[in-house]
Write an enzyme that holds these catalytic residues in place. Structure first.
Site, short mmCIF file in Angstrom:
data_model
loop_
_atom_site.label_atom_id
_atom_site.label_comp_id
_atom_site.label_asym_id
_atom_site.label_seq_id
_atom_site.Cartn_x
_atom_site.Cartn_y
_atom_site.Cartn_z
N LYS A 51 0.80 -1.23 0.00
CA LYS A 51 0.00 0.00 0.00
C LYS A 51 0.84 1.28 0.00
O LYS A 51 0.47 2.28 0.61
CB LYS A 51 -0.98 0.03 1.20
CG LYS A 51 -1.89 -1.19 1.27
CD LYS A 51 -2.59 -1.51 -0.04
CE LYS A 51 -3.61 -0.46 -0.42
NZ LYS A 51 -4.24 -0.76 -1.76
N HIS A 113 6.81 -7.45 -2.47
CA HIS A 113 6.71 -6.74 -1.19
C HIS A 113 7.73 -7.30 -0.20
O HIS A 113 7.72 -6.94 0.98
CB HIS A 113 5.31 -6.91 -0.57
CG HIS A 113 4.22 -6.17 -1.29
ND1 HIS A 113 4.38 -4.88 -1.75
CD2 HIS A 113 2.94 -6.54 -1.61
CE1 HIS A 113 3.24 -4.49 -2.33
NE2 HIS A 113 2.37 -5.47 -2.25
N SER A 143 -3.84 3.15 4.97
CA SER A 143 -4.16 2.48 3.71
C SER A 143 -4.14 0.96 3.88
O SER A 143 -5.01 0.25 3.36
CB SER A 143 -3.15 2.92 2.65
OG SER A 143 -3.51 2.39 1.39
#
Length: 299
Positions: A51, A113, A143
């Protein structure tokens, strides 16, 4: 849904410690193949904490390289097929490794990620370009909370204050935000092929950041072309674009929250109480005291 063989019954995954990082099975089930992934010298790795602007930068890169030569990609292929999520093993979909291996583009655009220490070694050995995007901790926490609410493939965030505590404790999928952003920042000292971007800079002046990205990639993209891309990747345009906004993924419940929610800097002010903000600032100061990395929480 076309392309998915989605299981009838599905429960949210549990968090567990993996190689010193909080993870879920969707990102560790294929671990050996992930670690043995064969990167190529011209691969471009988009790395972020979840995010932080991953899809945004993935889309910009896709347009820079293939917007003109393969325009059909923009209408026929969702972004997660164009820029595979390397460590993902989602029920009913080919694994991220399989998708990346089957890419026939040059360069291959791949997203991760993973914290820097878990990135497959071949990316460093092949001296691949790495584009890292970092977002200030407060907006990132907000987020991520909304993302976990709507994504059934993530642990249940329970409520905002519980989730904020988990964020501070590093008990979110992919581990502590602090270690993630600092890990790639430190890596820059020994590995020159990292372009470190800030979400806040992109919101402030997308055109400037696209220009800097082109410079890092060695692309001589004409100004008109860059301007067109900058307009095309405006948040509201992406939010409406079904090939970008993840509306085709059945794991995500858009009735709870859209995958692309606001894309703003400073939305944290609508979530943090005064007390939460003071405690967060204190904790943040401790966690970030040994780094030169600095963020803006408003622009």
């Amino acid at each position: 849904m076309e392309g998915f063989n989605f299981p009838e019954t599905f429960s949210r995954p549990a968090l567990f410690d993996f190689e010193g990082v909080s993870m879920i099975n969707f990102f560790t089930d294929n671990w050996e193949n992930i670690q043995n992934f064969k990167a190529r010298p011209d691969d471009i790795l988009v790395a972020t904490y979840p995010k932080a602007g991953t899809t945004w930068v993935s889309y910009i890169l896709d347009l820079l390289y293939f917007g003109n030569t393969a325009p059909e990609r923009q209408t026929d292929l969702p972004i997660y097929m164009r820029v595979p999520f390397l460590e993902a093993v989602i029920p009913g979909l080919p694994s991220g490794v399989e998708l990346a291996d089957s890419l026939c583009t040059t360069p291959r655009l791949i997203k991760t990620h993973l914290p820097v220490q878990l990135v497959p070694k071949s990316f460093w050995e092949q001296n691949c370009r790495v584009v890292y995007v970092a977002r200030n901790a407060k907006d990132n926490a907000v987020s991520y909370f909304h993302f976990d609410r709507m994504n059934m493939g993530q642990p249940d965030p329970v409520d905002w204050s519980t989730d904020l505590q988990k964020f501070k404790d590093g008990k979110k999928v992919f581990g502590p935000w602090y270690d993630h952003v600092c890990g790639y920042w430190e890596k820059k000292h020994t590995y020159s092929n990292i372009h470190y971007m800030f979400f806040e800079d992109m919101v402030e002046d997308t055109g400037r950041e696209v220009e800097r990205l082109c410079s890092f990639l060695g692309l001589s993209t004409p100004t008109e072309e860059r301007d067109r891309i900058t307009k095309g990747v405006h948040f509201d345009a992406m939010k409406q674009n079904n090939m970008i906004n993840y509306s085709t993924v059945p794991l995500m419940d858009f009735k709870i929250s859209p995958f692309m929610r606001k894309g703003k800097v400073g939305d944290w002010k609508n979530h943090f109480t005064v007390a939460q903000n003071e405690q967060f600032d204190e904790h943040y100061k401790q966690r970030m005291k040994n780094t030169t990395l600095q963020f803006r929480t408003q622009i």
